[in-house]
Design a protein around this motif. Sequence first.
Motif, PDB file in Angstrom:
ATOM      1  N   GLU A 272       0.853  -1.211   0.217  1.00  0.00           N
ATOM      2  CA  GLU A 272       0.018   0.127  -0.083  1.00  0.00           C
ATOM      3  C   GLU A 272       0.921   1.371   0.060  1.00  0.00           C
ATOM      4  OE1 GLU A 272      -3.996   0.849   2.502  1.00  0.00           O
ATOM      5  OE2 GLU A 272      -2.228   1.880   3.511  1.00  0.00           O
ATOM      6  N   HIS A 273       0.646   1.993  -0.949  1.00  0.00           N
ATOM      7  CA  HIS A 273       1.329   3.446  -1.124  1.00  0.00           C
ATOM      8  C   HIS A 273       0.471   4.457  -0.665  1.00  0.00           C
ATOM      9  CE1 HIS A 273       4.933   1.262  -2.899  1.00  0.00           C
ATOM     10  NE2 HIS A 273       3.897   0.975  -3.805  1.00  0.00           N
ATOM     11  N   ALA A 274       0.588   5.183   0.288  1.00  0.00           N
ATOM     12  CA  ALA A 274      -0.065   6.213   0.884  1.00  0.00           C
ATOM     13  C   ALA A 274       0.459   7.488   0.400  1.00  0.00           C
ATOM     14  CB  ALA A 274      -0.389   6.229   2.330  1.00  0.00           C
TER      15      ALA A 274
ATOM     16  N   ARG B 296      -4.315   6.579  -2.275  1.00  0.00           N
ATOM     17  CA  ARG B 296      -3.505   5.255  -1.967  1.00  0.00           C
ATOM     18  C   ARG B 296      -3.709   4.405  -3.105  1.00  0.00           C
ATOM     19  NH1 ARG B 296      -3.405   4.252   3.760  1.00  0.00           N
ATOM     20  NH2 ARG B 296      -4.175   6.159   4.876  1.00  0.00           N
TER      21      ARG B 296
ATOM     22  N   SER C 252      -2.904   0.273  -3.852  1.00  0.00           N
ATOM     23  CA  SER C 252      -2.686  -0.986  -3.375  1.00  0.00           C
ATOM     24  C   SER C 252      -2.746  -2.105  -4.313  1.00  0.00           C
ATOM     25  CB  SER C 252      -3.665  -1.238  -1.963  1.00  0.00           C
ATOM     26  OG  SER C 252      -4.916  -1.388  -2.488  1.00  0.00           O
TER      27      SER C 252
END
Length: 669
Positions: A63-65, A132, A134
């Motif tokens: 997951e990239h926030a 986000r 993911s």
Amino acid sequence: MKHVKHLFLIRKIILILAVLNLQLIGSIFLATQTVKANTTSEHFYTSLISTYTVDNQGDTRVEHAFRIRNLTPEYYINRYSMSLGTDAIRDISVTSGQDQIEANITQGNNGTSIEIEFADQIVGKDKIREFRVSYLNPVMSEINGQVLETFIPAMSGEQFYNEHQVILITPLQFGHPSRIKPEEYSIKQDGQTFVLSYNNLGNEGVSAIFGSQQIFNLSIRYHLQNPNNQPAITQVSLPPDTPYQNVIYQLLEPKPKQIESDVDGNWIATYYLSANETIEVQIEAIAKINLEEINPHLNIKPLSEHLSSQPYWEIGNQEITQAATQNQDAYSIYKYVVDTLNYTQEDLTQRLERLGAVEALRNPDLATCQEFSDLFIALARANSIPARRATGYAHSNDPILQPLSLVTDVLHAWPEYYDQEKNSWIPIDPTWGSTMKGVDYFHQFDLKHIVFAYNGRSSRLPLAAGNYKLPNQESKDLTIKFGTEFPETEAEFEILLEPKKVLGFINLPSWYDLVIINRTGSAWYNNQLNINSENERVQNYPSQENFTLLPWETRNLSIQVFNDDNFFPREDTVIIELVQGDSDIQEKFTVKTIKPVTANISQFITQLTQDENQQKISLPISFAQEQAYLLLGILAVTFAVATGGILVSKRKKQSTLRRESEEPQKESH
């Protein structure tokens, strides 16, 4: 007054139109740009938190926030794109708050591209857009036995992230990492997981290994052929023990005539093939790969050949010399190779010609693992750093991030250099250092590489397993699988003592062939051989220490046993002791001894009867003139008997030929 109001209204409309026009221009401009554009650092402040959660099956949920703050009132983000170096990811999702965002996803041989367009506009200084991305990545981590390996490449466009926090969550059962790069991290336990955190990773990737060793089961075939009408000798290289690797052979059929180690530490097996004979050699073995050295004694000292120019390693070339001058230590050379070469996009199912170091510099976009290795070796040797090439197998579950280049049975190549301070050969992998985008394969190696052969004295030979095929044959000769157990073995040796013979049938008193046979598929190091006698009149020989017995090796030694006062043969008992660690094997043999003869005759007989592969054990001895005469008399009689036999045989043969030559003449009449 009305005129003034109209004028004010007109000015307000013009100002609104100007603002709208500026916003439209900014929108049009940004529509063709991504966060990675040059304007990013100037107009936006980007924070990223990347969380990698590894489950018990080895799948990684990513997951990239993103949190992007506008630094000016004029610019805002209306599109974002990111690229990932693998096409294996799935379950891709993009969200903003509770809202799902449609994304344009493209997957192919070059990886995965994710294009995001935002329907709304977040305009104004210090305004923030959060979203986000993911997905599930099944190839980023791998669990085999009790070993977990995770490799996190650097994010594309990393230099444009003002902050990048990376969090790696792993199952509790694997414990703390055995080896991890970068090393500046924090770790804590959270329930049934460990949480590792990097506050600001920058443009680096992460390489983490949980576990200290890996087991592989090897199944290998060699195809050997003698197309000639006469017997021939051929040699093959067997996967050897190395400083980081142990190999146990469970099957090697047929057994070779001889197994020996060469100057690079290769295990060379010699086979004798009859005329027009074809054989298939089968190997079943287990290899154990360690992160730390387990066989430091196998760090051979560099030779002059490890600094010499070879085909593909043209250290005298001007282009190589120039690059070497600018990169003079091993790490600088590694970085230069990683930054200079790009892994080829050519079809690797076809056989690609090995370019070598010079052509790699001239064609940097056509590099495979061979070119990455060759260029490093050439530059290292040009800087007087001993270097060599390792060829073998490297496990990869992602051919994009961890490509394997040698087409035959999907082999791999990587260089090693000799560290003079550590007195060790250090394996590195600039190919994967390039394709893994930021993962450091210089300071940290892995548990995925198995050495089949070293090329040091020669840039071509020996060939690695998987390359021994019949002409026009494309068979699969390697099967490598993860194993679960590396068996414990015990030393098992057979000791024989046989009289040395002259002319194949006459025993020489005091002269013996000592034969030591390793009956196991393991190599045994630091063996000690002691030869003693029960009778004090038999001279004791100095012990043999720290010698090696390779798998199923037969070692031949020539020994001489003498007494002090008896010119004629006399029986005595010799005790031969072979010590291997805590194991002590003793054998007693009855021998016939005589008083020493002259040194010249002793040396002559030994050279006359000793096999070229035997090792001689001898002592300075005193000599008796009477015994020399006796031995010379025996040799003279033996020579006379043998010569007489040859003359009789020759006469019989001449008689036969004479009769055969007469028969056709009679028939012609």
